[in-house]
Write an enzyme that holds these catalytic residues in place. Structure first.
Site, PDB file in Angstrom:
ATOM      1  N   THR A   1       3.407   1.659  -0.221  1.00 17.54           N
ATOM      2  CA  THR A   1       4.410   0.767  -0.014  1.00 17.54           C
ATOM      3  C   THR A   1       5.747   1.256   0.535  1.00 17.54           C
ATOM      4  OG1 THR A   1       5.829  -0.642  -1.315  1.00 17.54           O
ATOM      5  CG2 THR A   1       5.120   1.065  -2.397  1.00 17.54           C
ATOM      6  N   ASP A   2       6.572   0.390   1.312  1.00 20.89           N
ATOM      7  CA  ASP A   2       7.889   1.009   1.757  1.00 20.89           C
ATOM      8  C   ASP A   2       8.977   1.130   0.654  1.00 20.89           C
ATOM      9  OD1 ASP A   2       8.336  -1.548   1.030  1.00 20.89           O
ATOM     10  OD2 ASP A   2       9.254  -2.296   2.653  1.00 20.89           O
ATOM     11  N   GLU A   3       8.750   0.872  -0.662  1.00 17.66           N
ATOM     12  CA  GLU A   3       9.594   1.038  -1.868  1.00 17.66           C
ATOM     13  C   GLU A   3       9.700   2.400  -2.023  1.00 17.66           C
ATOM     14  OE1 GLU A   3       9.600  -1.969  -4.780  1.00 17.66           O
ATOM     15  OE2 GLU A   3       8.508  -3.408  -3.813  1.00 17.66           O
TER      16      GLU A   3
ATOM     17  N   ILE B   1     -10.711   2.029 -11.752  1.00 14.48           N
ATOM     18  CA  ILE B   1     -10.966   3.089 -11.101  1.00 14.48           C
ATOM     19  C   ILE B   1     -10.528   4.382 -11.944  1.00 14.48           C
ATOM     20  CG2 ILE B   1     -10.281   2.162  -8.998  1.00 14.48           C
ATOM     21  CD1 ILE B   1      -7.486   3.062  -9.449  1.00 14.48           C
TER      22      ILE B   1
ATOM     23  N   ASN C   1       4.432  -8.073   1.792  1.00  9.25           N
ATOM     24  CA  ASN C   1       3.250  -8.985   2.544  1.00  9.25           C
ATOM     25  C   ASN C   1       3.501 -10.242   1.858  1.00  9.25           C
ATOM     26  OD1 ASN C   1       0.216  -7.147   3.242  1.00  9.25           O
ATOM     27  ND2 ASN C   1       2.132  -6.281   3.319  1.00  9.25           N
TER      28      ASN C   1
ATOM     29  N   LEU D   1       7.892 -13.536  -4.503  1.00  4.72           N
ATOM     30  CA  LEU D   1       8.839 -14.791  -3.998  1.00  4.72           C
ATOM     31  C   LEU D   1       8.438 -15.850  -3.340  1.00  4.72           C
ATOM     32  CD1 LEU D   1      11.977 -15.302  -3.822  1.00  4.72           C
ATOM     33  CD2 LEU D   1      11.825 -13.858  -1.684  1.00  4.72           C
TER      34      LEU D   1
ATOM     35  N   SER E   1       1.388  -3.637  -8.876  1.00 10.92           N
ATOM     36  CA  SER E   1       2.370  -3.622  -7.583  1.00 10.92           C
ATOM     37  C   SER E   1       3.654  -4.649  -7.951  1.00 10.92           C
ATOM     38  CB  SER E   1       1.652  -4.453  -6.743  1.00 10.92           C
ATOM     39  OG  SER E   1       1.239  -5.877  -6.774  1.00 10.92           O
TER      40      SER E   1
ATOM     41  N   ASP F   1     -13.293  -3.731  -8.565  1.00 14.18           N
ATOM     42  CA  ASP F   1     -11.956  -4.281  -9.036  1.00 14.18           C
ATOM     43  C   ASP F   1     -12.111  -4.780 -10.683  1.00 14.18           C
ATOM     44  OD1 ASP F   1      -9.631  -6.483  -9.770  1.00 14.18           O
ATOM     45  OD2 ASP F   1      -9.526  -6.324  -7.606  1.00 14.18           O
TER      46      ASP F   1
ATOM     47  N   VAL G   1      16.452 -17.240  -7.792  1.00 20.37           N
ATOM     48  CA  VAL G   1      16.846 -16.585  -6.695  1.00 20.37           C
ATOM     49  C   VAL G   1      17.803 -15.353  -7.400  1.00 20.37           C
ATOM     50  CG1 VAL G   1      18.174 -16.056  -4.412  1.00 20.37           C
ATOM     51  CG2 VAL G   1      16.877 -18.088  -4.777  1.00 20.37           C
TER      52      VAL G   1
ATOM     53  N   TYR H   1       7.668   1.218 -10.737  1.00 13.69           N
ATOM     54  CA  TYR H   1       6.545   0.758  -9.604  1.00 13.69           C
ATOM     55  C   TYR H   1       6.651   1.646  -8.594  1.00 13.69           C
ATOM     56  CZ  TYR H   1       4.585  -1.380  -5.617  1.00 13.69           C
ATOM     57  OH  TYR H   1       3.863  -1.346  -4.424  1.00 13.69           O
TER      58      TYR H   1
ATOM     59  N   ASP I   1      20.417 -10.611 -11.619  1.00  9.74           N
ATOM     60  CA  ASP I   1      19.824  -9.760 -10.723  1.00  9.74           C
ATOM     61  C   ASP I   1      19.006  -8.805 -11.772  1.00  9.74           C
ATOM     62  OD1 ASP I   1      18.832  -8.576  -8.393  1.00  9.74           O
ATOM     63  OD2 ASP I   1      20.976  -7.711  -7.802  1.00  9.74           O
TER      64      ASP I   1
ATOM     65  N   LYS J   1       3.989   4.577  -7.474  1.00 13.40           N
ATOM     66  CA  LYS J   1       3.389   4.736  -5.950  1.00 13.40           C
ATOM     67  C   LYS J   1       3.725   5.870  -5.162  1.00 13.40           C
ATOM     68  CE  LYS J   1       0.912   2.170  -4.152  1.00 13.40           C
ATOM     69  NZ  LYS J   1      -0.276   1.975  -3.914  1.00 13.40           N
TER      70      LYS J   1
END
Length: 358
Positions: free
Chosen positions: A138-140, A64, A194, A204, A89, A37, A220, A164, A295, A168
């Site tokens: 990731t799902d993104e 890395i 997660n 968040l 991330s 790391d 928010v 980001y 936003d 990925k």
């Protein structure tokens, strides 16, 4: 560090998900772990204090992208698997400074793949057939869903919308290419949002907890109606362990929590739980602190994960509901004030002031 169960190399194992995985693995498997790391702002050795004296655990500080270091580490530790968490991330940070995301997520993954390929190519027999390179994503990478769209599955077209997620997506494609071009035995997991212990409070859920108990405004984004699928981190770690030990080389597995929830509902759930657990906090009820802010650019509206493949093939399912997982998470943060104080430094406070302009 050699033992009969072998060694696995974990990259980014001092971060949120990585450190939870190291703890989970050592509690459930006999293998050694080498944790590489760089210790950026989100990496914290304190996350792993409970295993720092475990003879099966070794920490190495390094990047890395440093291919000489990675090559030397592979030769010295002889891992039977690499589990690659190391990544920038946070979407907000990628909007303000995308360079680090391309360097770590794209160039870093490429560097790691190249050294892993050289290491794996020199193996023979049973060791070579057992070796795995597991890439945590990731799902993104799949983009954004409309309210009635079906959940993301492993064959969903990639459509990343932030620096980001684009970085990925690029790393996912590189991992896939190394399997199809070179035959490397890779695995890719794409997970939903997660939450749980040791998460850096730019995200968040820990942000809401820490602001609520301090009586600070809870920011928010937009109207708060963005939807995410929430996955308790211990469930994610178990899924990775299952994929690493039983997954088919070359395959991708989506990991989700079966918890699609609007951001504002997540915030209100935390506030109502804190009303119960912290009746003497400076501002009650805690939801009085909710403050809607501008936003962020390109904010994806909805993510949802179809985890049918990992459930059917490998028998994994999340153990925590959102209600049980969020209560455990809140209780962990309330019980670990020293950890919080150790990471919420001046630089973190400066970032919050810049990001949310409260």
């Amino acid at each position: 560090m050699e033992n009969q169960a072998g060694t696995i190399l974990v990259t980014g194992g001092a971060g949120f998900i990585g450190s939870n995985f190291v703890l989970h693995w050592l509690a459930n498997e006999p293998s050694n772990i080498v944790n590489l790391d760089k210790l950026t702002y989100a990496g914290n050795p304190a996350n792993l204090a409970s295993v720092s004296s475990d003879r099966r655990y070794k920490f190495v500080q390094g990047d890395i992208c440093d291919r000489e270091l990675v090559a030397d580490l592979l030769l010295k530790t002889h891992p039977l698997a690499i589990v690659h968490f190391a990544a920038e991330s946070h979407v907000d940070r990628s909007i303000h400074g995308p360079d680090d995301f391309v360097r770590t997520n794209v160039n870093g993954t490429f560097s790691l793949l190249e050294e892993a390929r050289a290491y794996w190519s020199a193996m023979s027999g049973n060791q070579k057939s057992r070796f795995r390179f597991l890439h945590v994503s990731t799902d993104e990478v799949y983009g954004s869903l409309e309210p009635t769209d079906p959940a993301f599955c492993e064959t969903t077209r990639y459509a990343p919308n932030s620096p980001y997620s684009a970085s990925k997506a690029a790393s996912d494609h590189l991992v896939r290419a190394y399997h199809h071009t070179y035959g490397m035995p890779v695995l890719t997991t794409n997970c939903s949002n997660n939450y749980g212990p040791f998460q850096f409070p730019e995200k968040l859920i820990p942000l809401v907890i820490l602001h609520a108990i301090s009586g600070k405004p809870i920011p928010v984004y937009g109207d708060g109606l963005n939807v995410r699928d929430w996955l308790y981190v211990a469930d994610h770690c178990e899924a990775i362990r299952v994929v690493l030990t039983r997954g088919r080389a070359g395959e991708t597995y989506n990991i989700g929590g079966r918890n699609e929830i609007k951001n504002i509902d997540v915030v209100n759930t935390i506030c109502s739980t804190l009303d119960e657990l912290r009746p003497n906090d400076p501002v009650l009820p805690h939801n009085k602190l909710i403050t809607f802010v501008k936003d962020r650019p390109g904010h994806d509206r909805r993510y949802a994960m179809n985890a049918a493949k990992i459930e059917a093939e490998l028998g994994w399912r999340p153990k925590e509901t959102f209600e049980s997982g969020i209560r455990r998470t809140i209780q962990w943060y309330l019980a670990n004030q020293a950890w919080i104080e150790g990471i919420t430094s001046g630089s973190y406070r400066q970032w919050m002031a810049t990001q949310y302009s409260l």
